[in-house]
Design an enzyme around this catalytic site. Structure first.
Site, mmCIF file in Angstrom:
data_model
loop_
_atom_site.group_PDB
_atom_site.id
_atom_site.type_symbol
_atom_site.label_atom_id
_atom_site.label_comp_id
_atom_site.label_asym_id
_atom_site.label_seq_id
_atom_site.Cartn_x
_atom_site.Cartn_y
_atom_site.Cartn_z
ATOM 1 C CE LYS A 1 -3.284 -1.150 -0.797
ATOM 2 N NZ LYS A 1 -3.454 -1.885 -2.113
ATOM 3 C CG HIS B 1 4.441 -6.123 -1.140
ATOM 4 N ND1 HIS B 1 4.574 -4.822 -1.569
ATOM 5 C CD2 HIS B 1 3.237 -6.543 -1.611
ATOM 6 C CE1 HIS B 1 3.483 -4.486 -2.276
ATOM 7 N NE2 HIS B 1 2.671 -5.513 -2.313
ATOM 8 C CB SER C 1 -3.757 2.484 1.991
ATOM 9 O OG SER C 1 -3.909 1.961 0.702
HETATM 10 P P1 A3P Z 1 -5.009 4.694 -1.068
HETATM 11 O O1 A3P Z 1 -5.660 3.462 -0.585
HETATM 12 O O2 A3P Z 1 -4.531 5.582 0.046
HETATM 13 O O3 A3P Z 1 -5.826 5.464 -2.054
HETATM 14 P P2 A3P Z 1 -0.081 -0.329 -3.767
HETATM 15 O O4 A3P Z 1 -0.032 -0.166 -5.252
HETATM 16 O O5 A3P Z 1 1.275 -0.398 -3.139
HETATM 17 O O6 A3P Z 1 -1.002 -1.400 -3.340
HETATM 18 O O7 A3P Z 1 -0.638 1.042 -3.178
HETATM 19 C C1 A3P Z 1 -1.968 1.428 -3.363
HETATM 20 C C2 A3P Z 1 -2.128 2.860 -2.924
HETATM 21 O O8 A3P Z 1 -1.480 3.726 -3.876
HETATM 22 C C3 A3P Z 1 -3.588 3.292 -2.871
HETATM 23 O O9 A3P Z 1 -3.659 4.283 -1.839
HETATM 24 C C4 A3P Z 1 -3.756 3.905 -4.258
HETATM 25 O O10 A3P Z 1 -4.842 4.764 -4.391
HETATM 26 C C5 A3P Z 1 -2.438 4.639 -4.398
HETATM 27 N N1 A3P Z 1 -2.109 4.985 -5.786
HETATM 28 C C6 A3P Z 1 -2.139 4.179 -6.856
HETATM 29 N N2 A3P Z 1 -1.818 4.852 -7.977
HETATM 30 C C7 A3P Z 1 -1.572 6.125 -7.593
HETATM 31 C C8 A3P Z 1 -1.217 7.326 -8.311
HETATM 32 N N3 A3P Z 1 -1.049 7.333 -9.618
HETATM 33 N N4 A3P Z 1 -1.054 8.464 -7.585
HETATM 34 C C9 A3P Z 1 -1.232 8.466 -6.254
HETATM 35 N N5 A3P Z 1 -1.578 7.377 -5.532
HETATM 36 C C10 A3P Z 1 -1.751 6.219 -6.198
HETATM 37 C C1 EST Z 2 -1.188 -8.650 -2.140
HETATM 38 C C2 EST Z 2 -0.452 -7.480 -2.180
HETATM 39 C C3 EST Z 2 -0.421 -6.732 -3.320
HETATM 40 O O1 EST Z 2 0.322 -5.635 -3.407
HETATM 41 C C4 EST Z 2 -1.146 -7.121 -4.433
HETATM 42 C C5 EST Z 2 -1.883 -8.286 -4.399
HETATM 43 C C6 EST Z 2 -2.617 -8.655 -5.636
HETATM 44 C C7 EST Z 2 -2.985 -10.077 -5.691
HETATM 45 C C8 EST Z 2 -3.615 -10.510 -4.386
HETATM 46 C C9 EST Z 2 -2.585 -10.398 -3.263
HETATM 47 C C10 EST Z 2 -1.907 -9.070 -3.241
HETATM 48 C C11 EST Z 2 -3.177 -10.828 -1.966
HETATM 49 C C12 EST Z 2 -3.696 -12.268 -2.072
HETATM 50 C C13 EST Z 2 -4.662 -12.409 -3.230
HETATM 51 C C14 EST Z 2 -4.044 -11.944 -4.483
HETATM 52 C C15 EST Z 2 -5.053 -12.354 -5.550
HETATM 53 C C16 EST Z 2 -5.551 -13.725 -5.030
HETATM 54 C C17 EST Z 2 -4.969 -13.865 -3.654
HETATM 55 O O2 EST Z 2 -5.835 -14.567 -2.833
HETATM 56 C C18 EST Z 2 -5.960 -11.689 -2.931
#
Ligand code: A3P
Ligand code: EST
Length: 292
Positions: free
Chosen positions: A45, A105, A135
Site C-alpha cells: 500500500k 513486498h 490504505s
Molecule cells: P489509497 O488506498 O490511500 O488510495 P499499492 O499499489 O502499493 O497497493 O498502493 C496502493 C495505494 O497507492 C492506494 O492508496 C492507491 O490509491 C495509491 N495509488 C495508486 N496509484 C496512484 C497514483 N497514480 N497516484 C497516487 N496514488 C496512487
Molecule cells: C497482495 C499485495 C499486493 O500488493 C497485491 C496483491 C494482488 C494479488 C492478491 C494479493 C496481493 C493478496 C492475495 C490475493 C491476491 C489475488 C488472489 C490472492 O488470494 C488476494
C-alpha cells in the site's frame, strides 16, 4: 469462495504472510535473479502500482499502447505471489524475457539471495505509516485472502504490532534504508512523488541511466496521474477476478492522497501512535512526512 480464501496468516521466518505464498516458499527462496532485473520493492500500500507503471512507461519510452499490452500484475510480476487460480510470480518470471521488472513486498531478510549476489538495481518506495495503515485497512476488506481486519481500532493495533501481512512497517522501511548503504537502491517516498512527480521521475530516469525527451516526460506524468490510473483497467486491478478482489467494497485505486489518515485516526489513537512510532524509529535517520 470467500470463506475458503479468508484465512489466518502463516508465519514464515518470523513474518506473517498469506498461507498460499508460504506453501510455495521454496520457489521464492531459490528464485534466480538476473543481473539486469530491476526490483521494485515496497511495504504493501505504499504506491507499488504507481511506481511500477512509471517504470514500465520509462522502459517503453512513454508508449501508452505498449503499456496497455497487459495488466500490471503480468507486466511486473509479483515475485512471491502464489495462490489457487493464478500462475505463481516465480513461474511468470521464469519465462519472461530480460530486462524484467520484478515486484516484491518482502523485507530484506526474506529477499532471495540471488538479488544481492547479482547486485540488481532496486527501487524502494516508502509511504508514511499512517496513510499505509488506512490504505491497508481498506485493502484487507476488498482483497479476500486477508483475515477479517475487524474494526479500524482493532486493525490499527495489529498494524502497530506488525501482526499484518509482511509484518512490521517500521522494520521494513528501516531494513531497506540500511541496505541502501551497500547496494544499488534508489529510495523514494510517496509524499515526494505527490509533491513533485516530475522531480521524482527524473531521479528514476537518472538511476536507470536513461534519457528521455521532454514530451515523453509529459506523457508519463499524465498517464501515471491518479485520475488516469483510476480509470485504466490495466493498472486499477479490475482485471483481477472479483472472487479475489471486490472493488465494490473499496476500490483498489481508492483516494491516492497524502494525509487521509486524519479522517480515520482519533486524537487518542494519534497520540498513542506517535509515541509508539518514536520508539520504533529511534536511532534511525529515516524520516517520512505524514502530510505534504
Ligand atoms: P489509497 O488506498 O490511500 O488510495 P499499492 O499499489 O502499493 O497497493 O498502493 C496502493 C495505494 O497507492 C492506494 O492508496 C492507491 O490509491 C495509491 N495509488 C495508486 N496509484 C496512484 C497514483 N497514480 N497516484 C497516487 N496514488 C496512487
Ligand atoms: C497482495 C499485495 C499486493 O500488493 C497485491 C496483491 C494482488 C494479488 C492478491 C494479493 C496481493 C493478496 C492475495 C490475493 C491476491 C489475488 C488472489 C490472492 O488470494 C488476494
Amino acid at each position: 469462495m470467500e470463506h475458503s480464501l479468508r484465512r489466518e496468516l502463516e508465519i514464515i521466518h518470523e513474518i506473517p504472510l498469506y498461507w498460499s505464498f508460504v506453501e510455495k516458499w521454496a520457489q521464492v527462496e531459490t528464485f534466480q535473479a538476473r543481473p539486469d532485473d530491476l526490483l521494485i520493492s515496497t511495504y504493501p500500500k505504499s504506491g507499488t502500482t504507481w511506481i511500477s507503471e512509471i517504470v514500465d512507461m520509462i522502459y517503453n519510452d512513454g508508449n501508452v499502447e505498449k503499456c496497455k499490452r497487459d495488466a500490471i500484475f503480468n507486466r511486473v510480476p509479483f515475485m512471491e505471489m502464489s495462490g489457487p487460480g493464478f500462475p505463481s510470480g516465480t513461474e511468470q518470471l521464469a519465462t519472461m524475457p530480460s530486462p524484467r521488472l520484478v515486484k516484491t513486498h518482502l523485507p530484506t531478510q526474506l529477499l532471495p539471495v540471488s538479488f544481492w549476489e547479482q547486485d540488481c538495481k532496486m527501487i524502494y518506495l516508502a509511504r508514511n505509516a499512517k496513510d499505509v495503515a488506512v490504505s491497508y485497512y481498506h485493502f484487507y476488506q476488498m482483497a479476500k485472502a486477508h483475515p477479517d481486519p475487524g474494526t479500524w481500532a482493532e486493525f490499527l493495533g495489529k498494524f502497530m504490532a506488525g501482526k499484518v501481512a509482511y509484518g512490521s512497517w517500521y522494520d521494513h522501511v528501516k531494513g531497506w534504508w540500511e541496505k541502501k548503504k551497500a547496494y544499488r537502491i534508489l529510495y523514494l517516498f510517496y509524499e515526494d512523488m505527490k509533491e513533485d512527480p516530475k522531480r521524482e521521475i527524473e531521479k528514476v530516469i537518472q538511476f536507470l541511466g536513461k534519457e528521455l525527451k521532454e514530451n515523453v516526460m509529459n506523457k508519463i506524468l499524465h498517464h501515471t496521474s491518479f485520475q488516469e490510473m483510476k480509470k485504466n483497467p490495466t493498472v486499477n486491478y479490475e482485471m483481477m477476478p472479483t472472487w479475489a478482489m471486490d472493488h465494490s467494497v473499496s476500490p483498489f485505486m481508492r483516494k491516492g492522497i497524502s494525509g487521509d489518515w486524519k479522517n480515520y485516526f482519533t486524537v487518542a489513537q494519534n497520540e498513542i501512535f506517535d509515541a509508539h512510532y518514536k520508539e520504533q524509529m529511534e536511532g534511525s535517520r529515516l524520516g517520512c512526512r505524514m502530510e505534504i
